[in-house]
Design an enzyme around this catalytic site. Structure first.
Site, PDB file in Angstrom:
ATOM      1  N   ILE A 152       0.886  -1.156  -0.218  1.00  0.00           N
ATOM      2  CA  ILE A 152       0.082   0.080   0.018  1.00  0.00           C
ATOM      3  C   ILE A 152       0.785   1.456   0.119  1.00  0.00           C
ATOM      4  CG2 ILE A 152      -1.917   1.059   1.193  1.00  0.00           C
ATOM      5  CD1 ILE A 152      -2.700  -1.553   0.074  1.00  0.00           C
ATOM      6  N   TYR A 153       2.044   1.235   0.972  1.00  0.00           N
ATOM      7  CA  TYR A 153       3.008   2.353   0.732  1.00  0.00           C
ATOM      8  C   TYR A 153       3.476   2.516  -0.612  1.00  0.00           C
ATOM      9  CZ  TYR A 153       6.867   5.235   1.987  1.00  0.00           C
ATOM     10  OH  TYR A 153       7.773   6.150   2.156  1.00  0.00           O
ATOM     11  N   THR A 154       3.937   1.416  -1.267  1.00  0.00           N
ATOM     12  CA  THR A 154       4.332   1.488  -2.713  1.00  0.00           C
ATOM     13  C   THR A 154       3.586   2.037  -3.579  1.00  0.00           C
ATOM     14  OG1 THR A 154       6.138  -0.274  -2.322  1.00  0.00           O
ATOM     15  CG2 THR A 154       5.156   0.225  -4.573  1.00  0.00           C
TER      16      THR A 154
END
Length: 242
Positions: A152-154
Site C-alpha cells: 500500500i505504501y508503494t
C-alpha cells in the site's frame, strides 16, 4: 552559513521531525527563512526557540482539508512570499497486506497522496503569478521500484511519482520547477513501523541513512541554475538492494 538560499522563503510540511526537520535545518543554514508546517504546535514552538527568528511555525493538520486551506494564507501573512514548497509529510504502513487494516490505509493515503495534491495545488498560483518557484516532494525508492513488503505504501508513492512528473511538465512553462527526492530507508520514526525482522536486519547491516543525507540532496536540487531541473534524486544506503 552558505548563503545559497539567502532571500528565499522555504515552506516544509512535516517539519517538526525526521526528514522535514533535517531539511529545515539545511535550508536555514543556507540563509533561507523556513516556514515549519506541522500539526504539532508544541514541537513547532520549541523549534522556533531553538532555530531562531528565521524559523516560522505554521500549524496545519494535513488530514483536514479545511486546515490545509489555511496553509498558504498563513505562509503569506507570516513570510510575505513563497519561493520553495517541500511537500514532505508522510506516513508508512508495511508488512503483509492481510495484517493491516483498510481504515489505516485510508489515513496513510490521505497524507501521502491527497495532502500532497492539495498542498501543491494551494501554492502553485502564487508561484505562477511570480513566474518562479520550486516544488519538491519527498517520495521513496518505493515510488520507483515495487517493494514487496509494503504494497500500500508503494502504491501511494507511485501515485506521487505520476503526479510530480505530470505537474512538472505542466508548470515548467511558468518558471516553476517540480521534482522529487526518493530515499531508501532513513532512520526516522517511520521505520519503527517496519516489520521487526526487517528493521533488525537493516540496522545490523547498516542499511539506514541519516536524514541529513536527504536534506543535502534537497539543497542540491534547489540551488541549481534556473535552466536546470533535477527531476528525480534516488538515494540509497550503499548496501540496500531492491
Amino acid at each position: 552559513m552558505s548563503g545559497k538560499l539567502s532571500g528565499k522563503v522555504v515552506a516544509i510540511t512535516g517539519a517538526a521531525s525526521g526528514i522535514g526537520l533535517a531539511c529545515a535545518r539545511e535550508c536555514l543554514e543556507a540563509g533561507a527563512r523556513v516556514v515549519l508546517v506541522d500539526r504539532a504546535a508544541g514541537e513547532l514552538e520549541k523549534l522556533r526557540a531553538e532555530l531562531g527568528q528565521n524559523a516560522i511555525p505554521v500549524v496545519v493538520d494535513l488530514l483536514d482539508p479545511a486546515s490545509v486551506a489555511t496553509m498558504m494564507p498563513q505562509i503569506l501573512e507570516k513570510a510575505g512570499q513563497l519561493d520553495v514548497f517541500h511537500a514532505n509529510a508522510g506516513s508508512y504502513i508495511g508488512g503483509d497486506l492481510l495484517d493491516s487494516h483498510p481504515d489505516d490505509w485510508d489515513r496513510m493515503l490521505q497524507l501521502n497522496v491527497n495532502a500532497v495534491f492539495r498542498t501543491v495545488h494551494a501554492v502553485l498560483p502564487h508561484m505562477v503569478e511570480r513566474r518562479t518557484g520550486d516544488v519538491v516532494v519527498t517520495s521513496s525508492v518505493a515510488g520507483h521500484e515495487p517493494i514487496h513488503w509494503e504494497p500500500i505504501y508503494t502504491a501511494s508513492k507511485n501515485a506521487v511519482y505520476a503526479f510530480v512528473h505530470a505537474t512538472r511538465r505542466q508548470f515548467a512553462k511558468h518558471g516553476v520547477r517540480v521534482g522529487m527526492v526518493s530515499p531508501g530507508p532513513v532512520m526516522t520514526a517511520l521505520v519503527q513501523d517496519w516489520p521487526k525482522e526487517n528493521l533488525d536486519r537493516a540496522i545490523a547491516a547498516g542499511n539506514l541513512m541519516d536524514a541529513k543525507e536527504v536534506a543535502e540532496a534537497v539543497l542540491f536540487m534547489l540551488t541549481r541554475t534556473r535552466n536546470v531541473t533535477i527531476r528525480d534524486v534516488v538515494i540509497l544506503p550503499a548496501g540496500f538492494d531492491v
